[in-house]
Design a protein around this motif. Sequence first.
Motif, short mmCIF file in Angstrom:
data_model
loop_
_atom_site.label_atom_id
_atom_site.label_comp_id
_atom_site.label_asym_id
_atom_site.label_seq_id
_atom_site.Cartn_x
_atom_site.Cartn_y
_atom_site.Cartn_z
N MET A 1 29.04 24.28 -21.92
CA MET A 1 30.51 24.55 -22.66
C MET A 1 31.31 25.51 -21.89
N THR A 2 32.40 25.14 -21.67
CA THR A 2 33.36 26.24 -21.00
C THR A 2 33.63 27.61 -21.85
N GLU A 3 33.46 28.67 -21.19
CA GLU A 3 33.79 30.11 -22.03
C GLU A 3 35.24 30.28 -21.75
N ILE A 4 36.09 30.53 -22.81
CA ILE A 4 37.36 30.96 -23.09
C ILE A 4 37.32 32.44 -22.90
N ILE A 5 37.78 33.13 -21.98
CA ILE A 5 37.83 34.56 -21.99
C ILE A 5 38.89 35.20 -22.56
N ASP A 6 38.64 35.85 -23.48
CA ASP A 6 39.75 36.29 -24.69
C ASP A 6 40.14 37.66 -24.35
N GLY A 7 41.24 37.70 -23.54
CA GLY A 7 42.03 38.81 -23.02
C GLY A 7 42.23 39.73 -24.16
N ASN A 8 42.64 39.24 -25.34
CA ASN A 8 43.20 39.99 -26.38
C ASN A 8 42.05 40.70 -27.01
N ALA A 9 41.04 40.24 -27.17
CA ALA A 9 39.87 40.79 -27.62
C ALA A 9 39.33 41.86 -26.58
N PRO A 215 53.93 27.52 -11.51
CA PRO A 215 53.30 27.07 -12.49
C PRO A 215 52.49 25.90 -12.23
N GLU A 216 51.07 25.94 -12.80
CA GLU A 216 49.95 24.93 -12.88
C GLU A 216 49.69 24.45 -11.45
N LEU A 217 50.00 25.49 -10.32
CA LEU A 217 49.40 25.14 -9.18
C LEU A 217 48.12 24.64 -8.86
N ILE A 218 47.21 24.98 -9.38
CA ILE A 218 45.99 24.92 -9.17
C ILE A 218 45.35 24.04 -10.53
N ASP A 219 44.86 22.63 -9.95
CA ASP A 219 44.34 21.85 -11.10
C ASP A 219 42.93 21.67 -10.97
N GLY A 220 42.40 20.84 -11.77
CA GLY A 220 41.04 20.48 -11.79
C GLY A 220 40.48 20.03 -10.71
N SER A 221 41.26 19.24 -9.86
CA SER A 221 40.55 18.52 -8.71
C SER A 221 40.47 19.84 -7.62
N MET A 222 40.98 20.81 -7.88
CA MET A 222 40.99 22.11 -6.92
C MET A 222 40.01 22.77 -7.19
N LEU A 247 55.19 29.22 -22.21
CA LEU A 247 54.53 29.91 -21.08
C LEU A 247 53.18 29.30 -20.58
N VAL A 248 53.38 29.04 -19.35
CA VAL A 248 52.07 28.36 -18.60
C VAL A 248 51.47 29.30 -17.51
N GLY A 249 50.18 29.21 -17.00
CA GLY A 249 49.83 29.80 -15.99
C GLY A 249 49.99 29.27 -14.56
N ASP A 250 49.27 29.78 -13.49
CA ASP A 250 49.23 29.27 -12.22
C ASP A 250 48.20 28.18 -12.12
N VAL A 251 47.72 27.88 -13.36
CA VAL A 251 46.40 26.89 -13.23
C VAL A 251 46.78 26.04 -14.37
N ASP A 252 46.32 24.81 -14.11
CA ASP A 252 46.63 23.62 -15.16
C ASP A 252 45.33 23.79 -15.90
N PHE A 253 45.66 24.34 -17.08
CA PHE A 253 44.61 24.69 -18.19
C PHE A 253 43.66 23.63 -18.43
N GLU A 254 44.52 22.46 -18.81
CA GLU A 254 43.56 21.20 -19.43
C GLU A 254 42.62 20.80 -18.41
N SER A 255 43.00 20.40 -17.15
CA SER A 255 42.19 19.86 -16.21
C SER A 255 41.31 20.66 -15.74
N ILE A 263 36.99 30.50 -18.13
CA ILE A 263 38.42 30.36 -17.76
C ILE A 263 39.32 31.35 -18.74
N THR A 264 40.42 31.96 -18.21
CA THR A 264 41.44 32.74 -19.00
C THR A 264 42.51 31.83 -19.46
N PRO A 265 42.87 32.08 -20.76
CA PRO A 265 44.18 31.22 -21.11
C PRO A 265 45.35 31.99 -20.84
#
Length: 297
Positions: A1-9, A215-222, A247-255, A263-265
């Motif tokens: 299972m993917t760990e979501i790294i919680d920057g707020n915490a 925005p979302e330059l990097i996706d799961g295929s990369m 707000l979105v990152g440079d990574v397509d989070f879903e894929s 991964i960081t959100p």
Amino acid sequence: MTEIIDGNAVASEIREELTGAIETLADAGARPGLATVLMGDDPASQTYVNMKQRDCEEVGIESVHVDVEGDAPPSALYETIGNLNEDPAVHGYIVQAPVPDHVDYREVIRRVDPAKDVDGFHPENVGRLVAGDARFRPCTPHGVQKLLESADVDIEGKDVTIVGRSDIVGKPLANLLIQKAEDGNATVTVCHSRTDDLGEKTRNADIVVAAVGVPELIDGSMISEDTVVIDVGVNRVEADTEKGYELVGDVDFESTEERASAITPVPGGVGPMTRAMLLYNTVKAASLQEEIDVSLP
């Protein structure tokens, strides 16, 4: 299972750990002081400055804010910088970017006292970082290191691909990760907008740091299976929301989440860490200037 790294915490933990050092300095009559300078009325910059001031209040750092008219000559900003350089109550300060077009930001940075340059952008501090004797680690790269540490990611010997070559993130992070240090010893590839076959570089990495501002330059295929992905990007894109954007990152989070081991959100990943490490650098600056040893997280 993917760990979501919680920057707020993680940022909250760092702020909590800093309070002891802040009180040690305050008890010695040297409460840390941070100043923010804003030239102009850029709404995003005003928001960032307000957040940094609020952070200071929460942990017990004295905060000062200085506004400079956006159409004022560069000399008005330089005078403010000179005053802060001489103010013993201000241990560190930042000049919020961007500055108006008629002001040379590099010249602004050169005028900041390196001992109070808690962004870590002054040429002297950049040189010390490259030489392995950093006075201050730039806030976002240091925050990335802390996030990797929080997720128990050992980077020694690992292949790290950084997408982005900015002076604020890409270059200093690369320098930090390759150094002979407990949180270094990685093999680093720095990519950018002219890199051929970016996907090949990211798929060959154990850790990918996206800091290019697209925005979302990097996706799961990369991304290869079990890669650690740190998304530094924060991009505002149109969306069917009350505000009209999201707000979105440079990574397509879903894929990418489907393949990454961690991964960081966005938001809630690297952003809070940048602000926490600014507080860290301010406390360190006060400790160095007042010659009082404190324990830093």
